[in-house]
Design an enzyme around this catalytic site. Structure first.
Site, PDB file in Angstrom:
ATOM      1  N   GLU A 111       0.822  -1.214   0.000  1.00  0.00           N
ATOM      2  CA  GLU A 111       0.000   0.000   0.000  1.00  0.00           C
ATOM      3  C   GLU A 111       0.855   1.264   0.000  1.00  0.00           C
ATOM      4  O   GLU A 111       0.448   2.298  -0.527  1.00  0.00           O
ATOM      5  CB  GLU A 111      -0.953   0.017   1.198  1.00  0.00           C
ATOM      6  CG  GLU A 111      -2.158  -0.911   1.053  1.00  0.00           C
ATOM      7  CD  GLU A 111      -1.880  -2.332   1.497  1.00  0.00           C
ATOM      8  OE1 GLU A 111      -0.704  -2.620   1.840  1.00  0.00           O
ATOM      9  OE2 GLU A 111      -2.802  -3.160   1.505  1.00  0.00           O
ATOM     10  N   MET A 124      23.454   9.910   3.771  1.00  0.00           N
ATOM     11  CA  MET A 124      23.232  11.178   4.445  1.00  0.00           C
ATOM     12  C   MET A 124      23.479  11.073   5.941  1.00  0.00           C
ATOM     13  O   MET A 124      24.027  11.988   6.558  1.00  0.00           O
ATOM     14  CB  MET A 124      21.805  11.669   4.161  1.00  0.00           C
ATOM     15  CG  MET A 124      21.530  13.042   4.699  1.00  0.00           C
ATOM     16  SD  MET A 124      22.716  14.253   4.105  1.00  0.00           S
ATOM     17  CE  MET A 124      21.806  14.979   2.753  1.00  0.00           C
ATOM     18  N   PHE A 154     -11.789  -7.709  13.725  1.00  0.00           N
ATOM     19  CA  PHE A 154     -10.756  -8.149  12.805  1.00  0.00           C
ATOM     20  C   PHE A 154     -10.479  -7.050  11.774  1.00  0.00           C
ATOM     21  O   PHE A 154     -11.390  -6.512  11.162  1.00  0.00           O
ATOM     22  CB  PHE A 154     -11.194  -9.429  12.096  1.00  0.00           C
ATOM     23  CG  PHE A 154     -10.184  -9.924  11.104  1.00  0.00           C
ATOM     24  CD1 PHE A 154      -8.947 -10.386  11.531  1.00  0.00           C
ATOM     25  CD2 PHE A 154     -10.459  -9.919   9.746  1.00  0.00           C
ATOM     26  CE1 PHE A 154      -8.001 -10.824  10.616  1.00  0.00           C
ATOM     27  CE2 PHE A 154      -9.522 -10.356   8.825  1.00  0.00           C
ATOM     28  CZ  PHE A 154      -8.289 -10.816   9.264  1.00  0.00           C
ATOM     29  N   GLN A 155      -9.224  -6.756  11.604  1.00  0.00           N
ATOM     30  CA  GLN A 155      -8.773  -5.708  10.685  1.00  0.00           C
ATOM     31  C   GLN A 155      -9.452  -4.370  10.916  1.00  0.00           C
ATOM     32  O   GLN A 155      -9.720  -3.626   9.984  1.00  0.00           O
ATOM     33  CB  GLN A 155      -8.907  -6.164   9.221  1.00  0.00           C
ATOM     34  CG  GLN A 155      -7.919  -7.280   8.913  1.00  0.00           C
ATOM     35  CD  GLN A 155      -7.746  -7.563   7.442  1.00  0.00           C
ATOM     36  OE1 GLN A 155      -8.660  -7.356   6.662  1.00  0.00           O
ATOM     37  NE2 GLN A 155      -6.580  -8.070   7.074  1.00  0.00           N
ATOM     38  N   LYS A 191     -17.719  -1.283   5.688  1.00  0.00           N
ATOM     39  CA  LYS A 191     -18.119  -2.278   4.702  1.00  0.00           C
ATOM     40  C   LYS A 191     -19.627  -2.274   4.451  1.00  0.00           C
ATOM     41  O   LYS A 191     -20.078  -2.317   3.306  1.00  0.00           O
ATOM     42  CB  LYS A 191     -17.669  -3.656   5.180  1.00  0.00           C
ATOM     43  CG  LYS A 191     -17.866  -4.743   4.157  1.00  0.00           C
ATOM     44  CD  LYS A 191     -17.116  -6.009   4.524  1.00  0.00           C
ATOM     45  CE  LYS A 191     -17.298  -7.049   3.423  1.00  0.00           C
ATOM     46  NZ  LYS A 191     -16.552  -8.272   3.707  1.00  0.00           N
TER      47      LYS A 191
HETATM   48  C1  LIG Z   1      11.823   6.103   6.071  1.00  0.00           C
HETATM   49  C2  LIG Z   1      13.054   6.801   6.472  1.00  0.00           C
HETATM   50  N1  LIG Z   1      13.879   6.237   7.366  1.00  0.00           N
HETATM   51  C3  LIG Z   1      15.011   6.875   7.765  1.00  0.00           C
HETATM   52  C4  LIG Z   1      15.330   8.098   7.265  1.00  0.00           C
HETATM   53  C5  LIG Z   1      16.585   8.818   7.716  1.00  0.00           C
HETATM   54  N2  LIG Z   1      17.514   8.993   6.604  1.00  0.00           N
HETATM   55  C6  LIG Z   1      17.581  10.135   5.899  1.00  0.00           C
HETATM   56  S1  LIG Z   1      18.664  10.041   4.621  1.00  0.00           S
HETATM   57  C7  LIG Z   1      19.090   8.473   5.024  1.00  0.00           C
HETATM   58  C8  LIG Z   1      20.104   7.723   4.229  1.00  0.00           C
HETATM   59  C9  LIG Z   1      19.630   7.395   2.876  1.00  0.00           C
HETATM   60  O1  LIG Z   1      20.477   6.447   2.311  1.00  0.00           O
HETATM   61  P1  LIG Z   1      20.408   6.125   0.769  1.00  0.00           P
HETATM   62  O2  LIG Z   1      19.009   5.857   0.373  1.00  0.00           O
HETATM   63  O3  LIG Z   1      21.391   5.061   0.454  1.00  0.00           O
HETATM   64  O4  LIG Z   1      20.819   7.485   0.074  1.00  0.00           O
HETATM   65  P2  LIG Z   1      22.194   8.279   0.162  1.00  0.00           P
HETATM   66  O5  LIG Z   1      22.087   9.242   1.287  1.00  0.00           O
HETATM   67  O6  LIG Z   1      23.271   7.275   0.387  1.00  0.00           O
HETATM   68  O7  LIG Z   1      22.284   8.969  -1.141  1.00  0.00           O
HETATM   69  C10 LIG Z   1      18.393   8.047   6.135  1.00  0.00           C
HETATM   70  C11 LIG Z   1      18.555   6.723   6.744  1.00  0.00           C
HETATM   71  C12 LIG Z   1      14.429   8.656   6.342  1.00  0.00           C
HETATM   72  N3  LIG Z   1      14.625   9.867   5.801  1.00  0.00           N
HETATM   73  N4  LIG Z   1      13.318   7.991   5.950  1.00  0.00           N
HETATM   74  C1  LIG Z   2      -1.427  -5.052   4.267  1.00  0.00           C
HETATM   75  C2  LIG Z   2      -2.618  -5.785   3.794  1.00  0.00           C
HETATM   76  N1  LIG Z   2      -3.244  -5.401   2.669  1.00  0.00           N
HETATM   77  C3  LIG Z   2      -4.333  -6.047   2.224  1.00  0.00           C
HETATM   78  C4  LIG Z   2      -4.847  -7.097   2.917  1.00  0.00           C
HETATM   79  C5  LIG Z   2      -6.097  -7.838   2.427  1.00  0.00           C
HETATM   80  N2  LIG Z   2      -5.788  -9.222   2.089  1.00  0.00           N
HETATM   81  C6  LIG Z   2      -6.010 -10.247   2.930  1.00  0.00           C
HETATM   82  S1  LIG Z   2      -5.486 -11.708   2.333  1.00  0.00           S
HETATM   83  C7  LIG Z   2      -4.977 -11.022   0.894  1.00  0.00           C
HETATM   84  C8  LIG Z   2      -4.364 -11.851  -0.187  1.00  0.00           C
HETATM   85  C9  LIG Z   2      -3.091 -12.453   0.250  1.00  0.00           C
HETATM   86  O1  LIG Z   2      -2.430 -12.949  -0.876  1.00  0.00           O
HETATM   87  P1  LIG Z   2      -1.198 -13.925  -0.728  1.00  0.00           P
HETATM   88  O2  LIG Z   2      -0.241 -13.382   0.264  1.00  0.00           O
HETATM   89  O3  LIG Z   2      -0.669 -14.229  -2.079  1.00  0.00           O
HETATM   90  O4  LIG Z   2      -1.826 -15.208  -0.065  1.00  0.00           O
HETATM   91  P2  LIG Z   2      -2.833 -16.274  -0.684  1.00  0.00           P
HETATM   92  O5  LIG Z   2      -4.181 -15.890  -0.197  1.00  0.00           O
HETATM   93  O6  LIG Z   2      -2.704 -16.207  -2.165  1.00  0.00           O
HETATM   94  O7  LIG Z   2      -2.360 -17.538  -0.082  1.00  0.00           O
HETATM   95  C10 LIG Z   2      -5.231  -9.654   0.900  1.00  0.00           C
HETATM   96  C11 LIG Z   2      -4.930  -8.761  -0.211  1.00  0.00           C
HETATM   97  C12 LIG Z   2      -4.197  -7.453   4.116  1.00  0.00           C
HETATM   98  N3  LIG Z   2      -4.618  -8.432   4.889  1.00  0.00           N
HETATM   99  N4  LIG Z   2      -3.085  -6.794   4.519  1.00  0.00           N
END
Ligand SMILES: Cc1ncc(C[n+]2csc(CCOP(=O)(O)OP(=O)(O)O)c2C)c(N)n1
Ligand SMILES: Cc1ncc(C[n+]2csc(CCOP(=O)(O)OP(=O)(O)O)c2C)c(N)n1
Ligand SMILES: [Mg+2]
Lengths: 165, 564, 575
Positions: free
Chosen positions: C70, C490, C132-133, C182
């Protein structure tokens, strides 16, 4: 049915948000909520009026209890208690009607706290019945604004059992 | 002695006995990471995305019984934790989450990477803190651990602004934790316990129903005594699988939406249901008014708010399951209850778990074989969410508590693999298998990097049906077979995928390959993806339709052959 | 926008012909989206949105893009929105589906991106019971949405959708969430798409700004050393032409924030580059020295101002912003104009006369010559800045650029030459790693014919690399440039500069990115020598499929100049 919950909480930032959030999240209806410090500055008391059947109230109480900062909850609806609410009413009052309004104010032992050119602000304290009654009586003159504090309540008699925790 | 906030934080973690922290660095946690580097007691596991850090911490916590710990930077680091926190919250898993925050004077100004994470996590954490003063930091961390692991466990978040972790303070770790508003009840009410014993002794058709709370309170042994003393059949929730050996004749397996047919029938027939550490979730009860309609219900749980929340109970008993069972057991009479057990046996014979037997590779069969091959090993199984999850619950036959990890309450796809990583880190010598689907695995498949980096020989048993098949199943039943947005035919080649990380990839396409290839995979000691190529037309049976009672489930039918 | 309006009328009219016909909530939702002119939704299915997906299945007008997580879909919707100016629409199921959107919502919120987010929810009677969920997504997203709705009655649904689009796209744009239980998706009612919106608490009409604009024009007239800083608000309100006209008329140098990048042509002699922490030295000097600062559609973020006490300390500050709450929030201003940038600049343009700032511009010219952006050219190792220069050569600015967060992001902001608004997409306010690649997918989906180049770090790419499957599935011909330095660069830079090189957990291993791309059926390329950079870029951009280029860059290169956090912006390291 409406229930009055008297809730002791730790006086910390964010507690009100937690309580309000809980009510919103679980779909409970808050009728009113008043909050302020108690005799102990570390503790606040919330008086919450909430609408719902016994099962809802039971859930409300238990869920509230799960909030870490909630110390004690009493449903004082059935207990003998004094409860009050304060309400400010701004009502239209052209000179022709002032006397009539003043009479109502006196009957209800309310007070006029501000005179405007064409309006008055009236302060009333009392229980819900009294407040509704004065509101109804003033209605014909035209109510411009109403502010209510929400209900606060205290159980009668010596210090309530909730004091101990 | 003066230390920085970051140092006291790490020292307090050490004091709490933390040996592993899952996390990802960033600007706001720089001081904390600097202090962490100095710790010889705490190992830091760098994940590939923060969401996996919480899931891994959860896997670690569930298998070790200790508190899982994870860490992330402010802003996106913190928000990436949200799903993991919610997942842990719904399943009552003790996790302490430490997030960085912008400096206190910047809080509330929409500063760079500022997010109100305590506000965001309010509905999904047991409690949370924003630390405003370095003097409070150590106490708050201790409180967080206390809250996370006591009572009904759950995630607790501590948000630490950057200036707080950089500030100096006295080195002082408070010994005691005292929280005025938090005093969980452990001991059950004696009269209620007596009443419960009476109900149990008098019941003609009792069933025991165990949930995750039994695992959390380490009461598996007491539970077993109860079951054997009463001769009552026992069913469990998804989260409690393994708390009672499913190979035991009294076991009914799982209850509910995709529970075993016999569990669903027996619970519908019983006259007493003893719920232990359960919460009567809607997945378990089906239509509430039709749930165990003839039964008196005893509900034993540590969380008073669960009592009477979803179903009305006749006898509530608030307290810790183990503590209560210890008091209850002496009052429970030992008996045989032939008539009821004969009835239960008959239902079991008449309505077994079944699946079609064509030549195609059957996921249910693979799971059965996995069960047979690993039952005697020291094993941990994690699952993702989907059909494969339900088949694992139905066919694996768990025998020990803390061996089955799954996202039961939130149903979070992507949980299984990171949780397996956490489980393996907490149990280096155990065999850890992540049973997953192609949809779920893709959510966090980049964690292969984490597993490789730490030499974790996790086995990923991947059921590839090129489909979000559980959703497809719902569309089959509820949407006239209009299959919308469930096709994953563009999946990667999972074997080559494994190889680009330097891991092993094994593919199973035929029934007869199953056992040898599973053995090959389970017996090597490297990270391995075992891809089982299966059909997307399989269905999970039985299935209780929406708003129906458990006994109104749809069964597998031979001719239909799983909806093909 | 005009199209959407017409469609709305058509819908109401169409509805007249179907008076009394009842529709399910799911159909109403999709019909309402059609009325808003939505052509693409980004989504992931699940139990709670089952009926909505059934309606999507039947809908022929809207394309649905299925991602692998997502988070991928919401970033894609965000890229779609930023590059088109239209609201991005996305949908996810209840519980984990909804919570997986949180980072994307916060990212869009911080950068004022219009999104309409639809989440499934458990049936109304199950809400509040930890079903649930179930996740309280309206509660969770309270701090990170412009507004949110929980729909309890199907009769409110069409109106809520109408309002959601209005709120998301007007004023200061932002994400708006609609949580749809739902049972409400099954409940039926007559469909009516309301033409009017009644939101008493949401007023858009700016108060008269004539007086303020006049005052501003006088201040501009008197200014000897004026500087303009343009932010994302200029892009959002489409004020780039007015900005250019004003700057040229008054000969004012223009700096653009990270969010404002592209709102002023970067090949223009008046262009100063980016201000702030990793801004150009000449932008920071100009701002520090100016006597008048005209700030348009920006919010004085701490990354821009550094120490607020010394920021533009000699200048009178005029602040134009649509969000009154931004005025005087971070720095005190002398004159504020609460208005959208376009409206204010248009009015301002009418009041000012041409001016010549030769002496001031000469001074700036001197700074530009003396303190240009620079890096150590090296013939054996690939410098990240060098790659960006080659990207400029190969694309000539005719491309969409999307970055992730990290060093590469700052280099991209410094070196890429953008000439059009909406051609540079990045997570500015939240700094979200993992944003770049999925957002680029959204950009490519919105502009199938355009060249889309995404610049990501090896760390950030691993956060959402699963979306390669999506890119391959929809055959999006993206050029994905991984600046592979083997570090969370960074953060390593900060440890390098401020913590005595104590690299704590910033070294990160990677898969073989080329093989990874291939395992997905994408094209993988690796570049290890500077002389191959351009060739490979050219080849990648000619390839009509997703291409991953693994650039093995100088590992410990730092981004300069750099203003240490909280420092004065005229005191830069590595200038
Ligand atoms: C989701 C998330 N987690 C942690 C950070 C903190 N953070 C900012 S820049 C960075 C490093 C990014 O590394 P990379 O993607 O390899 O890019 P680079 O800086 O090496 O170009 C981190 C960990 C962030 N911005 N977002
Ligand atoms: C993060 C997330 N997004 C959506 C759902 C809704 N959802 C429940 S089961 C499922 C399908 C799972 O597919 P897969 O992992 O391939 O397992 P399968 O049912 O094919 O064994 C989805 C989309 C969820 N539970 N969690
Ligand atoms: Mg699948």
């Amino acid at each position: 049915m409406k229930h009055t919950l008297s809730v002791l909480v730790e006086n910390k930032p964010g507690v009100l948000t937690r309580v309000a959030g809980l009510f919103a999240r679980r779909g409970y209806n808050i009728d009113s909520l008043a909050v302020g410090r108690t005799e102990n500055p570390e503790i606040s008391r919330m008086t919450i009026v909430v609408e719902g059947d016994d099962r809802v109230i039971e859930q409300v109480t238990k869920q509230l209890h799960k909030l870490i900062e909630v110390i004690k909850i009493n449903d004082i609806t059935e207990d003998e208690h004094v409860h009050r609410e304060l309400i400010l009413i701004k009502v239209n009052a052209d000179p022709a009607h002032r006397m009539e309004i003043m009479q109502i104010v006196n009957v209800f032992r309310a007070r006029v706290v501000d005179f405007g050119r064409n309006s008055l602000i009236i302060e009333v304290t009392g229980d819900e019945g009294k407040i509704n009654a004065i509101e109804n009586s003033l209605h014909p003159f035209g109510i411009r604004e109403v502010v209510r504090t929400g209900k606060v309540a205290m159980v009668r008699g010596p210090k309530h059992k909730n004091g101990k925790s | 002695m003066a230390v920085t906030g970051a140092e006291i934080l790490i020292k307090t973690l050490e004091y709490e006995g933390v040996d592993t922290v899952f996390g990802y660095p960033g600007g706001a946690v720089l001081p904390i990471y600097d202090a962490l580097k100095e710790s010889s007691k705490i190992k830091h596991i760098l994940v590939r995305q923060e969401q996996a850090a919480v899931h891994a911490a959860s896997g670690y916590a569930r298998t070790t019984g200790k508190v899982g710990v994870c860490m992330a930077t402010s802003g996106p680091g913190a928000t990436n934790l949200v799903t993991g926190i919610a997942t842990a919250y719904m399943d009552s898993i003790p996790v302490v989450i430490i997030t960085g925050q912008v400096s206190t004077e910047m809080v509330g100004t929409d500063a760079f990477q500022e997010v109100d994470i305590t506000g965001i996590t309010m509905p999904i954490s047991k409690h949370n803190y924003l630390v405003k003063n370095v003097k409070d930091l150590s106490r708050i961390i201790r409180e967080a651990f206390h809250i996370a692991k006591t009572g009904r466990p759950g995630p607790v978040l501590v948000d630490v602004p950057k200036n707080v972790s950089a500030q100096l303070t006295k080195y002082n770790i408070p010994e005691d934790v005292d929280l005025r508003g938090y005093k969980p009840t452990y001991k059950g009410h004696p009269t209620q316990i007596k009443n419960a014993a009476e109900l149990i002794n008098e019941a003609k058709k009792p069933v025991i129903f165990a949930g995750g709370g039994v695992i959390n309170s380490e009461a598996a042994a007491e539970l077993k005594i109860l079951v054997e003393k009463t001769s009552a059949p026992i069913t469990t929730t998804l989260n409690a699988l393994g708390v009672f050996p499913e190979t035991h004749p009294q076991s009914l397996g799982m209850l509910g939406l995709h529970g075993t047919p016999y569990a669903n029938y027996v619970v519908t027939e019983c006259d007493l249901l003893v719920g232990l550490g359960v919460r009567f979730d809607d997945r378990v009860t089906g239509a509430v008014e039709k749930f165990a309609p003839n039964a008196k219900k005893i509900h034993i749980d540590i969380d008073p708010a669960e009592i009477g929340k979803n179903v009305e109970v006749d006898l509530p008993l608030v307290g810790d399951v183990k503590t209560i069972l210890e008091e209850l057991l002496p009052l429970v009479e030992e008996r045989e209850n032939r008539e009821w057990n004969a009835r239960v046996e008959k239902i079991k014979k008449e309505y077994p778990l079944r699946y079609g037997e064509t030549l195609a590779l059957r996921p249910q069969y693979v799971i059965e074989k996995l069960g047979e091959l690993t039952r005697d090993k020291d094993v941990v199984i994690t699952t993702d969410v989907g059909q494969h999850q339900m088949w694992t619950a139905q066919y694996y036959k768990f025998t020990k508590p803390r061996t089955m990890l799954t996202s039961g309450g939130l149903g979070t796809m992507g949980y299984g693999f990171p949780a397996a990583i956490g489980a393996q880190l907490g149990n280096r010598d155990k065999l850890v298998v992540a049973v997953t689907g192609d949809g779920s695995f893709q959510m966090h498949m980049a964690e292969m990097g984490t597993a490789v980096e730490n030499n974790l020989p996790v086995k990923v048993l991947l059921f590839n049906n090129n489909c979000l098949a559980l959703v497809r199943q719902l569309q089959h039943f509820y949407c006239n077979k209009s299959y919308s947005a469930v096709d994953f035919s563009g999946n990667p080649d999972f074997i080559r995928f494994a190889e680009c990380y330097g891991a092993k990839g094994i593919r199973i396409t035929k029934t007869e390959e199953t056992v040898p290839k599973l053995e090959e995979a389970l017996n090597n000691d490297s990270l391995t993806i075992i891809e089982c190529v299966v059909s997307n037309e399989e269905m999970v049976y039985p299935m209780v339709p929406n708003n129906k009672g458990l006994n109104e489930m749809i069964h597998f039918e031979e001719g239909e052959d799983n909806g093909r | 926008m005009a199209v959407a309006k017409d469609l709305r009328e058509v819908c109401q009219f169409g509805n007249l012909m179907e008076v009394g016909k009842k529709m399910s909530g799911a159909d109403i939702l999709i019909k309402s989206l059609e009325c808003e002119g939505v052509d693409t939704i980004f989504g992931y299915p699940g139990g709670a949105v089952l009926n909505i997906y059934d309606a999507i299945y039947r809908c022929k007008k809207i394309k649905h893009i299925l991602t692998r997580h997502e988070q991928g879909l919401i970033h894609a919707a965000d890229g779609y929105a930023r590059s088109t100016g239209k609201p991005g629409v996305c949908i996810a199921t209840s519980g984990p589906g909804a919570t997986n959107l949180v980072t994307g919502i916060a990212t869009a919120y911080m950068d004022s991106v219009p999104l309409v987010i639809i989440t499934g929810q458990v049936a109304v009677s199950y809400i509040g019971k930890d079903s649930f969920q179930e996740a309280d997504i309206t509660g969770i997203t309270l701090p990170i949405t412009k507004y949110s709705y929980l729909v309890k009655d199907v009769r409110d649904l069409a109106r809520y959708v109408r309002e959601a689009f209005h709120l998301a796209t007007t004023g200061r744009p932002g994400p708006v969430l609609i949580d749809l239980p739902k049972d409400v998706t099954y409940a039926e009612t007559e469909f009516f798409y309301p033409p009017e919106i009644d939101l008493p608490g949401y007023k858009l009409k700016p108060n008269g700004i004539e007086k303020e604009v006049e005052k501003a024009s006088e201040m501009l007239k008197e200014a000897q050393r004026p500087v303009i800083i343009a932010g994302g608000g200029v892009v959002n309100s489409g004020a780039h032409e007015e900005l250019l006209a004003l700057a040229e008329k008054l000969q004012i140098p223009v700096s653009t924030t990270l969010m404002g990048k592209g709102s002023f042509p970067e090949n223009h002699p008046l262009y100063l580059g980016m201000p702030g922490m990793h801004g150009t030295a000449y932008a920071n000097y100009a701002i520090s020295d100016c006597d008048l600062l005209l700030a348009v559609g920006m919010r004085f973020d701490d990354r821009v101002t550094g120490n607020v006490k010394t920021f533009a300390k000699d200048a009178k500050v005029i602040h134009i912003d649509i969000d009154a709450a931004e005025i005087n929030k971070n720095i005190h201003v002398d004159l504020s104009i609460v208005s959208d940038a376009k409206n204010a600049l248009e009015k301002l343009l009418g009041l000012v006369n041409e001016k010549d700032n030769r002496r001031w511009l000469d001074k700036i010219e001197y700074w530009k010559k003396e303190y240009p952006l620079k890096y150590c050219k090296d013939s054996t190792r690939i410098k990240p800045q060098y790659i960006l220069e080659k990207i400029n050569e190969v694309t000539a600015g005719d491309a969409y650029f999307v970055t992730d967060t990290g060093q590469h992001q700052m280099w991209a902001a410094q070196y890429l030459k953008c000439v059009r608004p909406r051609s540079f997409m990045t997570s500015g306010g939240l700094g979200t790693m993992g944003y770049g690649f999925p957002a680029a997918m959204g950009v490519q989906i919105a502009h199938p014919e355009a060249k889309v180049v995404t610049i990501v770090g090896d760390g950030g790419f691993q956060m959402n690399s699963q979306e390669l499957a999506t890119a391959v599935h929809y055959n999006l011909p993206l050029t994905i440039c991984i600046f592979n330095n083997g570090y969370l660069g960074m953060v390593r830079q900060w440890q390098d500069l401020f913590l005595d090189k104590r690299y704590s957990h910033t070294e990160i291993s990677q898969p073989d990115f080329v093989k990874l791309a291939e395992s997905y059926g994408a094209v993988g390329m690796r570049v290890e020598k500077p002389e191959d950079v351009k060739k490979t870029l050219e080849k990648a951009m000619e390839t009509p499929r997703p291409v991953v280029i693994d650039f093995l860059i100088e590992q410990e290169e730092n981004v300069f100049p750099m203003v240490p956090a909280g420092g004065s912006i005229d005191k830069m390291l590595g200038r």
